[in-house]
Design a protein around this motif. Sequence first.
Motif, PDB file in Angstrom:
ATOM      1  N   GLY A  22      -1.422  10.815 -13.935  1.00  0.00           N
ATOM      2  CA  GLY A  22      -0.624  11.492 -12.912  1.00  0.00           C
ATOM      3  C   GLY A  22      -0.939  11.045 -11.504  1.00  0.00           C
ATOM      4  N   CYS A  23      -2.098  10.430 -11.297  1.00  0.00           N
ATOM      5  CA  CYS A  23      -2.468   9.920  -9.972  1.00  0.00           C
ATOM      6  C   CYS A  23      -2.032   8.476  -9.771  1.00  0.00           C
ATOM      7  N   ILE A  25       1.009   7.030 -11.494  1.00  0.00           N
ATOM      8  CA  ILE A  25       2.474   6.861 -11.581  1.00  0.00           C
ATOM      9  C   ILE A  25       3.189   8.188 -11.385  1.00  0.00           C
ATOM     10  N   LYS A  26       4.457   8.098 -11.070  1.00  0.00           N
ATOM     11  CA  LYS A  26       5.325   9.276 -11.074  1.00  0.00           C
ATOM     12  C   LYS A  26       6.336   9.104 -12.196  1.00  0.00           C
ATOM     13  N   ASN A  28       9.833   9.536 -14.220  1.00  0.00           N
ATOM     14  CA  ASN A  28      11.264   9.638 -13.945  1.00  0.00           C
ATOM     15  C   ASN A  28      11.993  10.003 -15.242  1.00  0.00           C
ATOM     16  N   PHE A  92       8.876   5.239 -15.424  1.00  0.00           N
ATOM     17  CA  PHE A  92       7.878   5.602 -14.413  1.00  0.00           C
ATOM     18  C   PHE A  92       7.836   4.555 -13.308  1.00  0.00           C
ATOM     19  N   ASP A  93       7.296   4.960 -12.166  1.00  0.00           N
ATOM     20  CA  ASP A  93       7.084   4.061 -11.027  1.00  0.00           C
ATOM     21  C   ASP A  93       5.666   4.244 -10.507  1.00  0.00           C
ATOM     22  N   VAL A  95       2.640   4.831  -7.912  1.00  0.00           N
ATOM     23  CA  VAL A  95       2.597   5.677  -6.713  1.00  0.00           C
ATOM     24  C   VAL A  95       2.387   4.844  -5.455  1.00  0.00           C
ATOM     25  N   LYS A 133      -0.466  13.523 -18.360  1.00  0.00           N
ATOM     26  CA  LYS A 133      -0.751  13.100 -16.989  1.00  0.00           C
ATOM     27  C   LYS A 133      -2.244  13.168 -16.653  1.00  0.00           C
TER      28      LYS A 133
END
Length: 345
Positions: A22-23, A25-26, A28, A92-93, A95, A133
Amino acid sequence: MSRIDKLIAELCPNGVEFKAIGCVIKLNFGDRITKTKDSGHQFPVYGGGGESFRTDNFNRQNEWIVSRFAMSERCVRRVSGKFWMLDSGFTFDPVDKSIDKDFVGYVFLNMQPVIYACTGQGAQKNLKTEEFKKLRIPVPPLEVQKEIVKILDTFTELEAELEAELEADETGVPAIHYGQIYTYYGTFTTETKSFVSYETAKKLKKVDTGDVVITNTSENLDDVGKAVVYLGKLQAVTGGHATIFKPSEHILGKYFAYFTQTEMFANQKRKYAKGTKVIDVSATDMSKILIPIPPIAEQKRIVAILDKFDALVNDLSIGLPAEIKARHQQYEYYRERLLTFKEVK
């Protein structure tokens, strides 16, 4: 691997930092779409598994997919081209610019059992997103990430190429793939394992009956310079990473092919070899190798003797499916090795 080892020794000798997903990628999430009866749609629809159906719209292009509803053990995949992502999965993308998306994708691919285990206990295997995450992954320096992606992309492309060859229609133009010279063919062949379309053949180098096709590239020095004499009736083609040797009135193709199997040839090619993880001897350097050329009659006598031995020791039953399996196992081995890091303390 030596390039990777050098980078790790230089940039992160004491290990790498591990971070929670979770730190890094974000997520989608996709969007729900209704299936229609018309089968003429062009864009595939993906969700919790493989392609579900097709539609006229797309909301993603060239992305890694992670399933989250009705998961299977294969819960991570890479999709090329335009497609529709359902809400039963996500892309995902990164961060920030310190994270390479493809590196993360390969990490996820390598940890599929861990991701699959991060599900509820019901009949439907749904991903516990918040727990997912919290899972930690290695985050080496960006330069190391990119080098790892480059290596794994090479394996992925080769495996896809071999799969395409296996599925090809054998009414096309005979084609000699350089990788098959050291995994499938013996010293000579009258038939090719692979075929390409007539359009593709126009762009490739032509191989005439009696020509010798030599490998310029491999992952090890032994396989560079392996040769096969093409004795088929139809003109064949070959692509990159191969050189064509055309015999003349002074030298037989088979004699030359057998010469490439000698220590004298090996000692010379060793001087021209370049590279570490991929070894290459260019066509220019290959042409500098000296060949002993006895009279044609003596060449024929040598070839006749060696042909008898060749028939006894070479078994060509390996086949393309076995080559694909071997490449896939090799890919999985290197993926595991490349993505295993010591955590910095």
